[in-house]
Design a protein around this motif. Structure first.
Motif, PDB file in Angstrom:
ATOM      1  N   ARG A 122      47.084  57.095  24.009  1.00 49.92           N
ATOM      2  CA  ARG A 122      45.829  57.819  24.212  1.00 49.92           C
ATOM      3  C   ARG A 122      45.423  58.460  22.890  1.00 49.92           C
ATOM      4  O   ARG A 122      46.213  58.543  21.961  1.00 49.92           O
ATOM      5  N   THR A 125      42.785  64.763  20.978  1.00 46.97           N
ATOM      6  CA  THR A 125      41.496  65.371  21.297  1.00 46.97           C
ATOM      7  C   THR A 125      41.134  66.460  20.291  1.00 46.97           C
ATOM      8  O   THR A 125      41.957  66.870  19.482  1.00 46.97           O
ATOM      9  N   THR A 144      36.326  56.627  23.362  1.00 44.55           N
ATOM     10  CA  THR A 144      35.337  56.887  24.418  1.00 44.55           C
ATOM     11  C   THR A 144      33.961  56.387  23.972  1.00 44.55           C
ATOM     12  O   THR A 144      33.235  55.765  24.757  1.00 44.55           O
TER      13      THR A 144
ATOM     14  N   ARG B 529      45.665  65.968  29.732  1.00 43.20           N
ATOM     15  CA  ARG B 529      45.991  65.926  28.313  1.00 43.20           C
ATOM     16  C   ARG B 529      45.023  65.087  27.498  1.00 43.20           C
ATOM     17  O   ARG B 529      44.849  65.337  26.324  1.00 43.20           O
ATOM     18  N   CYS B 530      44.346  64.128  28.108  1.00 41.72           N
ATOM     19  CA  CYS B 530      43.380  63.355  27.309  1.00 41.72           C
ATOM     20  C   CYS B 530      42.001  63.994  27.327  1.00 41.72           C
ATOM     21  O   CYS B 530      41.096  63.532  26.649  1.00 41.72           O
ATOM     22  N   GLN B 531      41.851  65.073  28.112  1.00 40.57           N
ATOM     23  CA  GLN B 531      40.616  65.855  28.136  1.00 40.57           C
ATOM     24  C   GLN B 531      39.382  64.987  28.384  1.00 40.57           C
ATOM     25  O   GLN B 531      38.336  65.175  27.773  1.00 40.57           O
ATOM     26  N   GLY B 532      39.527  64.026  29.272  1.00 38.97           N
ATOM     27  CA  GLY B 532      38.375  63.234  29.684  1.00 38.97           C
ATOM     28  C   GLY B 532      38.096  62.017  28.834  1.00 38.97           C
ATOM     29  O   GLY B 532      37.118  61.305  29.070  1.00 38.97           O
ATOM     30  N   GLY B 533      38.931  61.771  27.830  1.00 41.12           N
ATOM     31  CA  GLY B 533      38.697  60.625  26.944  1.00 41.12           C
ATOM     32  C   GLY B 533      38.597  59.313  27.698  1.00 41.12           C
ATOM     33  O   GLY B 533      37.722  58.496  27.447  1.00 41.12           O
ATOM     34  N   PHE B 534      39.492  59.108  28.653  1.00 41.85           N
ATOM     35  CA  PHE B 534      39.474  57.861  29.413  1.00 41.85           C
ATOM     36  C   PHE B 534      38.496  57.902  30.584  1.00 41.85           C
ATOM     37  O   PHE B 534      37.856  56.918  30.900  1.00 41.85           O
TER      38      PHE B 534
END
Lengths: 416, 571
Positions: A122, A125, A144, B529-534
């Motif tokens: 991933r 951020t 994204t 943990r990806c804060q909405g990235g995916f």
């Protein structure tokens, strides 16, 4: 409840999982491939640029083309595919594993003797790198942004600043420019670019997009939608230099500040992780320190080429089918000039003839000499003219002659 | 010497250029100073029992207060509405008051300037349900808190929000505080009515949490401490209120009032002019501005920022579930009478650290700073010695609506008769909110009953059901739900394991909201943990499809578009 039983369950249907499942099923194993998205291919699906497959297929393919080749290979053999299926829990039992998952048909379980984790990675951020200010729309990771542009046909920006010069950031700088957006600049806190040299040239230089090294974004502005960012120069410890701030107007901040292997399932299975790679500690069969759990692809360590991701999937898939009775593990150590070496262990009782090592250097070096020792004996040595952290190196060695040693060490001497 | 002369005399020595006079039984300060901290100190020094409050109108040199932030919407949607009650402000107090008032057969609306409720302090705090050990014995804060604290078990069940009675520790790093600490805290517990205080040895505390600072000598434990999801609780009040007939007007900002003969006749907003019989001021950091509009100001809000950070869930594994504050370490300047932040075990299984306290002239300065985050990390290393900024997954800043008297203002207007104050609500305001709302509702009903009887709403249903969290169910329970609705089997947010079905459920809650942030707060999609990235692209798609809007019309929050157009091929 009667559960279906498999020899191997592969978690993740990106390039690593596809290769692992393909090889394992070729070798006759009964394989379950579990993918959380509706289709196979992983992140390759949104990588419409070319450059994939140069090593594996001697061709420059786009991500979807590369993925399709892998899917076609998989489909030559029988595997049970679970798509749009999310693994919620894996429990280890004495001789196998129970995998719980949910999908649109329900919540269910299967059993498997072995697990191959191909869960990918991933993106880091904005909060993880300490970007401050407001919390508006318009702060997003490069991945994204890539999803919006390439899969949805939607533009998340018209004028952006890109923070970080990782490969996805560079690729997106070019992609967004081609789509008519203005990329004000790519800002990198380190003193050297984070991505492959070819991407710096083809994505930035060819499009006149400026790259600012030793700069970072310290603050974002705008309440509902981002309207500007504050950029600061950083010192050699990457701390912002007071007084160097400048405000750059834009509608988005796109981040390409690193990838982190995704290992939540590995943690559930108590798989020890390596502090350098953030992936599992493995031996040359890519088995983790939890017996019968394998790790490959970007979940193991972040690769810069999909070709290497596929290769590690193949190793994991083949080795999960191999009959290895014992684990006689010795360490693979490294000196500080190396960022990491994978595998971190060697199983002396497993096949040693085709041991593949991947490593990265800690800093950029010219004229460096790598020596690999088995105890005090030199196994291999090679001189490198140029080594850069963004570019992973790979070696394939026959270690059969060292099956009674007590450990291997990688020593990189610089300035030789 | 008259009372105002005494204050004039006292302040003249420190701030000779400031004019001090009496206005409406308040101390009124005017003039100009160079530094905000001086303006705040001045206001604090002007507090006197002989006056109702402090009106600090001293200007900060070269500072122009920014306009209130409001939606770009400008329509007449609510123009001409006749209401029994208008509540200004969709924080926890406003939403809880709205719910209380829906127990009656009244026409009540709540005007909130943001695109969701709990966007300011109510959603940006540590979620602690306080014990009250740090509070002054005669304060409204204490009396409201002590009434509210025992209600949480029932209330959280009734309204389906997350609450946990975790208890709270106050730890000490030096034996020298043992006697004085014990005597002071014990006597205060007795005075404040706090039950169950227990001495805990350092050894026992370390058994509970092996990795806390080894210098911890002893602690006191208060079983009445708890933890709540602050925005979850606010949303629950709002949902139940809407279900029972209350109205929540989002993106609606009060811009003015018409007051005649001590009575509010009408209230102007960006969405029209409305005509309420009573107005409730629950406007948080803008409460004094609203009071001024109502011609009933007798306090001044001096905004105080506080920053909290959320630690990765792995920190709970390392330190254990622990709500604790530490005193007596060389690193902290804490005195025994201030609480000064700490570690809170959140209802979602994280640890939270914070908050700090920074005075600011900017009422809505919710931008975070590295300094605040680092200050809190540094401070809480007293408890969690290995804490580092790398453990932080996210951080946020809220602004406390403090008055100079540092206490709640809950009463009818002094000059304006159809006006109810619920102002100065800061810690423990979240904990106290359910009871503040009851009193505000009682005051409102009592006022209305002067003119005509107020009857109960016979259809009132106190029970609200939130979004079912599938990740906490057993495999069999999950299977059953998915069989009924396959959307529950499609995971959208992989970090928090949130399904498409849960997102659609959130969109169908009584209070209708369709921003990405609103969905995140109702389901946790995008909070991991990806804060909405995916998941953000998929969440956006589900919202657009469910509410039947174009992608480009779905905002993150407020007017903040996520998508600015289409690619060349899609245009």
């Amino acid at each position: 409840m009667r559960r279906e039983h498999f020899d191997i369950a592969v978690i993740g249907g990106g390039p690593a999982g596809l290769a692992a499942a393909t090889v394992a099923s070729e070798k006759g194993a009964k394989v379950a491939l579990i993918e959380r998205e509706p289709s196979l291919g992983g992140i390759l699906k949104q990588c419409v640029h070319d450059g994939f497959g140069v090593i594996r297929y001697d061709q420059k393919l786009t991500g979807p083309e590369y993925a399709q080749k892998e899917i076609d290979k998989l489909n030559k053999n029988e595997t049970t595919k679970f798509l749009l299926t999310f693994v919620t829990k894996i429990t280890k039992r004495s001789s196998d594993f129970v995998i719980q998952f949910v999908n649109r048909s329900g919540a269910d379980e299967i059993e498997a003797k072995k697990i191959i984790l191909a869960t990918g990675c991933r993106e880091r951020t904005s909060k993880q790198i300490g970007v401050h200010g407001t919390n508006p729309a318009g702060v997003l990771t490069a991945g994204t942004a890539q999803n919006y542009v390439n899969l949805q046909g939607l533009m998340p920006t018209r004028k952006c600043v890109i923070l970080g010069s990782g490969d996805i950031g560079l690729i997106m700088a070019r992609r967004l420019t081609l789509e008519g957006a203005q990329v004000v600049g790519v800002y990198e806190a380190k003193s050297a670019p984070g991505g492959l040299t070819r991407n710096v040239v083809q994505c930035l230089k060819d499009f006149n997009i400026p790259l600012y090294l030793s700069h970072t974004v310290t603050k974002v502005f705008g309440v509902d939608r981002l309207n500007a960012v504050e950029i600061s120069k950083v010192d050699d410890k990457m701390n912002p230099i007071a007084g160097s701030e400048q405000i750059v107007e834009c509608d988005s901040l796109i981040l390409s500040v690193g990838l982190i292997p995704e290992n939540e399932i590995a943690k559930q299975l108590c798989v020890p992780l390596c502090p350098y790679t953030k992936g599992a500690v493995v031996d040359q069969t890519l088995m983790t320190l939890t017996d019968n759990v394998f790790s490959c692809g970007n979940a193991l360590h972040v690769s810069d080429l999909a070709d290497y991701v596929s290769e590690s999937g193949e190793i994991a898939g083949a080795m999960a089918c191999a009959k290895i009775k014992n684990r006689n593990l010795v360490n693979v150590t490294k000196n500080k000039n190396l960022l990491y070496v994978v595998p971190q262990k060697i199983n002396l009782d497993a096949p040693l003839d085709e041991t593949v090592f991947y490593f990265r250097v800690a800093e950029e070096y010219e004229n460096a000499k790598l020596t690999i020792y088995a105890d005090e004996k030199v196994v291999f040595s090679k001189k490198y003219v140029h080594l850069r952290p963004p570019e992973m190196e790979r070696l394939k060695l026959n270690l059969e002659a060292y099956s009674d040693c007590h450990g291997f060490s990688f020593v990189l001497e610089v300035g030789v | 010497m008259s009372n105002i002369k005494k204050i004039q005399h006292k302040l003249k020595k420190i701030y000779p250029k400031i004019k001090v006079d009496e206005k409406d039984e308040c101390v009124h300060l005017t003039g100009e100073l160079d530094r905000w901290e001086d303006i705040v100190s001045l206001g604090q020094a002007a507090v006197s029992k002989d006056f109702v409050g402090v009106l600090n109108d001293v200007k900060l040199k070269n500072f122009v207060e920014p306009d209130i932030r409001q939606s770009a919407i400008n329509d007449k949607k609510y123009d001409g509405s006749n209401l029994d009650v208008l509540i200004i402000g969709g924080g926890v107090v406003g939403c809880a008051a709205l719910r209380e008032l829906t127990r009656y057969d009244l026409k009540v609306a709540l005007a909130e300037k943001e695109s969701d409720v709990a966007c300011a302090a109510s959603g940006r705090n540590d979620g602690a349900v306080h014990v009250g050990i740090d509070l002054h014995g005669k304060s409204k804060k204490l009396s409201y808190l002590m009434r509210a604290n025992p209600l949480y078990e029932n209330l959280s069940k009734e309204l389906d929000f997350k609450f946990e009675r975790t208890g709270q520790y106050i730890a000490f790093s030096s034996w020298k505080y043992l006697v004085v600490g014990y005597l002071l805290l014990k006597s205060r517990a007795k005075r404040n009515g706090i039950k169950g205080m227990k001495f805990i040895s350092g050894k026992k505390l370390k058994q509970h949490s092996p990795n806390i600072n080894p210098k911890t000598k002893f602690a006191f434990f208060y079983p009445s401490g708890g933890s709540v999801c602050p925005y979850g609780m606010t949303i629950a009040f709002a949902d139940n209120a809407v279900f029972n007939g209350g109205q929540v007007w989002l993106n609606t900002c009060v811009t003015g009032m018409t007051v005649e003969n001590g009575k509010i006749i009408s209230v102007q907003t960006n969405r029209g002019e409305v005509f309420p019989k009573v107005v409730i001021n629950a406007a948080g950091v803008y409460a004094d501005k609203i009071a001024e509009m109502a011609n009933d100001r007798f306090y001044t809000i001096h905004p105080r920022r506080g920053t909290n950070s959320i630690l990765d869930k792995s920190s709970v594994e390392h330190y254990g579930k622990l709500s604790i504050s530490m005193y007596g370490n060389h690193k902290s300047n804490a005195k025994l009478h201030t609480k000064g932040g700490g570690v809170v075990s959140t209802v979602d299984g994280n640890l939270l650290i914070g908050p700090d306290a920074v005075e600011t002239p900017l009422r809505e300065e919710m931008a975070t700073t590295a300094k605040s985050v680092n200050t809190v990390v540094d401070r809480q290393q007293d408890i969690l010695p290995k804490l580092s900024a790398r453990d932080i997954i996210t951080y946020f800043t809220g602004v406390r609506a403090s008055t100079y008297e540092e206490d709640f203002v809950i009463q009818m207007g002094r000059k304006t008769k159809n006006f109810v104050h619920a102002a100065g609500i800061q810690s423990p305001g979240l904990s106290a909110a359910p009871v503040i709302a009851q009193d505000v509702s009682d005051l409102t009903v009592k006022y209305l009953e002067q003119f005509s009887p107020v009857v109960k709403n016979s259809n009132f249903n106190p029970v609200r059901k939130g979004v079912t969290e599938l990740r906490n169910l057993t495999l069999a329970q999950r299977d059953e739900l998915i069989k009924k609705n396959p959307d529950y089997g499609e995971i959208v947010c992989r970090c928090e394991e949130i399904s498409k079905g849960e997102i659609i459920d959130a969109l169908n809650l009584p209070l209708k909201v369709d921003t990405v942030d609103a969905i995140k707060r109702r389901t946790r999609a995008g909070m991991g943990r990806c804060q909405g990235g995916f998941c953000q692209p998929r969440v956006l798609k589900i919202i657009a499809e469910t509410v039947n809007k174009d992608y480009s019309d779905i905002n993150k929050k407020g007017d903040g578009k996520i998508i600015l157009g289409k690619t060349k091929g899609e245009e």
